[in-house]
Write a protein that holds these residues in place. Sequence first.
Motif, PDB file in Angstrom:
ATOM      1  N   LEU A   1      -1.231   4.636  -0.619  1.00 11.73           N
ATOM      2  CA  LEU A   1      -2.461   4.527   0.178  1.00 11.73           C
ATOM      3  C   LEU A   1      -2.094   4.632   1.649  1.00 11.73           C
ATOM      4  O   LEU A   1      -2.888   5.081   2.465  1.00 11.73           O
TER       5      LEU A   1
ATOM      6  N   ARG B   1      -0.106   6.959  -9.572  1.00 12.26           N
ATOM      7  CA  ARG B   1      -1.191   6.001  -9.367  1.00 12.26           C
ATOM      8  C   ARG B   1      -1.818   5.565 -10.678  1.00 12.26           C
ATOM      9  O   ARG B   1      -2.363   4.467 -10.787  1.00 12.26           O
ATOM     10  N   MET B   2      -1.757   6.455 -11.690  1.00  7.36           N
ATOM     11  CA  MET B   2      -2.299   6.075 -12.992  1.00  7.36           C
ATOM     12  C   MET B   2      -1.489   4.933 -13.595  1.00  7.36           C
ATOM     13  O   MET B   2      -1.985   4.183 -14.427  1.00  7.36           O
TER      14      MET B   2
ATOM     15  N   MET C   1      -6.900   1.063 -16.851  1.00  7.78           N
ATOM     16  CA  MET C   1      -6.111   2.294 -16.797  1.00  7.78           C
ATOM     17  C   MET C   1      -4.766   2.109 -17.489  1.00  7.78           C
ATOM     18  O   MET C   1      -3.942   3.004 -17.507  1.00  7.78           O
TER      19      MET C   1
ATOM     20  N   ALA D   1      -8.667  -2.425 -12.897  1.00  8.26           N
ATOM     21  CA  ALA D   1      -7.309  -1.892 -12.724  1.00  8.26           C
ATOM     22  C   ALA D   1      -6.576  -1.860 -14.064  1.00  8.26           C
ATOM     23  O   ALA D   1      -5.877  -0.896 -14.384  1.00  8.26           O
TER      24      ALA D   1
ATOM     25  N   VAL E   1     -10.322  10.095 -15.200  1.00  6.81           N
ATOM     26  CA  VAL E   1      -8.898  10.336 -14.996  1.00  6.81           C
ATOM     27  C   VAL E   1      -8.157  10.402 -16.332  1.00  6.81           C
ATOM     28  O   VAL E   1      -7.390  11.321 -16.585  1.00  6.81           O
TER      29      VAL E   1
ATOM     30  N   ASN F   1      -0.796  11.204  -7.773  1.00  6.69           N
ATOM     31  CA  ASN F   1      -1.879  10.856  -8.690  1.00  6.69           C
ATOM     32  C   ASN F   1      -1.346  10.411 -10.046  1.00  6.69           C
ATOM     33  O   ASN F   1      -1.892   9.519 -10.671  1.00  6.69           O
TER      34      ASN F   1
ATOM     35  N   MET G   1      -4.227  -1.574  -8.746  1.00  4.91           N
ATOM     36  CA  MET G   1      -4.212  -2.307  -7.480  1.00  4.91           C
ATOM     37  C   MET G   1      -5.467  -3.161  -7.369  1.00  4.91           C
ATOM     38  O   MET G   1      -6.559  -2.720  -7.720  1.00  4.91           O
TER      39      MET G   1
ATOM     40  N   ARG H   1       0.819  -1.205   0.000  1.00  2.25           N
ATOM     41  CA  ARG H   1       0.000   0.000   0.000  1.00  2.25           C
ATOM     42  C   ARG H   1       0.858   1.263   0.000  1.00  2.25           C
ATOM     43  O   ARG H   1       0.415   2.318  -0.459  1.00  2.25           O
TER      44      ARG H   1
ATOM     45  N   ASN I   1       1.734   2.650  -3.701  1.00  3.22           N
ATOM     46  CA  ASN I   1       0.919   3.691  -4.341  1.00  3.22           C
ATOM     47  C   ASN I   1       0.373   4.701  -3.332  1.00  3.22           C
ATOM     48  O   ASN I   1      -0.628   5.361  -3.583  1.00  3.22           O
TER      49      ASN I   1
END
Lengths: 255, 488
Positions: A65, A90-91, A167, A164, A119, A87, A95, A60, A63
């Motif tokens: 979290l 994260r793209m 993306m 997931a 996004v 962000n 996950m 976690r 990314n």
Amino acid sequence: MGDHQSAGHSDPPIIQIRNLRKTFHHGRIVALDDISLDIPKGQVCVIIGPSGSGKSTMLRCINYLEVPDSGTIIVDGITLSEAKDINRARMEIGMVFQQFNLFPHLSVLDNITLAQRVVRKRSRQEAEDIAMDLLRKVGIPEKARAYPGQLSGGQQQRVAIARALAMQPKIMLFDEPTSALDPEMIKEVLDVMLQLAQDGMTMVVVSHEMGFARNAAHRILFMDDARIIEDSTPEELFNSPKEPRTREFLSKILH
Amino acid sequence: MKQKVVEEETVFADAITPLRLNSRVVVWRDRRLLAILAGAALVVFSFALPMFTWRITAAQMTYSGGTQRSARFPLLIAGQHYAQKAPLAKKTLTDLQVTVAPVKEHRTSGYGWLAAILAERGALRQHASFVICLLMPLIAACLGAAFVGRLLRDGWSWPESWIPWLIRLAVLGVGGILLAWMHQFDFSDWLLILGGKALWPRVGFWGALAGALALLIGSWGLRRETQRAVSNWWVLVFAVALAVWLLTRVRPYPYWEIWTFIADGILVTLRIVTTSFGFILLVSLLGGLGRIAHSKFIYGIASLYVELIRGIPLLVQLLFIWFALPQVFDVIGAALQGISPALQGWGQWFIDLRLSPFTAAVLGLTICYGAYGSEIFRAGISSIHRGQMEAARSLGMTYFQAMRYIILPQAIRVILPPIGNEFVALLKDSSLVSVLAVSDLTRRGREYMARTFLSFDTWIMVALCYLVLTLFSSRAVEFIESKSKFER
């Protein structure tokens, strides 16, 4: 999948973790203690270890979290610190959660297309084409209009993987993806993951599925007490573990 | 047995042609139908018969020639003014002595036989009999709504069981409303035609009793369906609305007058409530987000607002905004002007700033209910599993995108029931703004009462108006709730 690159070890590692430290409850509980780790592009890395050893926390942290107390994380050349960078990173990171975490108020198709549209700013048509491709890939195109509550656990987890993947991430993180599933549904999820590994996706998997680790993993990490105890290939780790703690753990889970 | 069935069918053939289906059950229903119809007719007739006897007076006339005559007159207003149907020729009216007295033998008031059951005389009699009289149309309304609801549920085909429904509707629906409606008509002329016997109340009373018994027996078997129908709460909304309407129709004075006086107050109340509810939703959302914010500063501000406002009664808040806030503005304005001549204009603006009663009311309600709403939003948002937020964030959404697309759409289903209750509570608490010179429903009621001192009638009417509004909105909230459920 967008990228079909082979596991080329000459490139800089896609995930670089340096001196990562994470504590909970104002420092009383240490979850990650000075972890450093490089994961090259295309590698499938499985993390095992007893519960509470920090493996999920590390996943976690990759990314963000969980926000680490100290240390640096560089993902695909992006150093995670500013919200904007996080962000952007994260793209590139998909996950999959133990509890699926599908959005119950959206249909399967909307679950997969929402983030693409919001996004990635894709058009609805484009997003739906991608979603249907992925649903075919995970084997449930007929469930596109269903709602998560109407699916079995295995189907939900496959939708979560498709969500997931939509993306088009460069890295996939799996946090115990089969732990909440009935035994007979585990295989359908593992098959999808195996396929993904064969396609050359960089994967970090926290799992107790030793079969998957043996067949698909390039590398296995054994974590205990907030540290990486052993870092080797599946053959070595299963056949001749170096550390006594690893031997003890393996003897408990491999009956 | 078969033979008997055929016999009875022929006997009732004329009256019940549309009901002649083919089973014994239907024959039993036919007889019951006849009993019900006869009972209803009897009730209506006996109800009308002794109505408005107090509008008849007896007169003793002595003519100049010495002849005496007694007569009965329908009076327009007892004791003041009377009209004679056939006036005597002018020449015989040289020396006429007329003694007018109300008819002594009447024992009912203007409410038919219902009044005879209750009491001999007095205002209580009129009110009580009036209430009883209103019950029948209310029951009829319930049955009517239940009938329509059943048709909607089962489709528009005509099942065999439509007969009892139609019976009940025909008798209670039409009959009940008719009874209440008849109060505005004057039957004293009919009584004069029928003669003195018609003033004898017992005829009407026993007739009504027999009719009511027939009705009761006839509809006994249908009681279970009635119970189920009444449990439909939309019926209550309809029934209360009908009660208001009947009150204004049946007793135009004072109820119609009250209605015309307070009707604009209803609009003001609705305007205040809807306007402030819009702002309340906004404030609640912001307050709720503030209460779950990671930033200690924002959390602190939101918590302070919620704790402070929830600890002060709404009435006190309203009074503060209305009476104390102008002083605060004055102080701020003076202070601004004191700081620098450059701020002269701003200072003057503050000193001139006065809230209209409407603005003050909306402001007060928004501030107070926004605090309660914030807690509802906070609870609703935190009831959504944190995995949802993590999943959304892991897909690259920003915090606000995740809120907008993932958390709030789910939270709104949790929030809706309590926020709907808040709306109903707001509707009722909006009566407090009457202290701010806002001409809302309550204030209009007070103004009317101050003019006429009709406290009972005024407040009954105001209460019924609030009841219609709150019942309607709580049913509407229920409906929206049932539409927004989803599978987890």
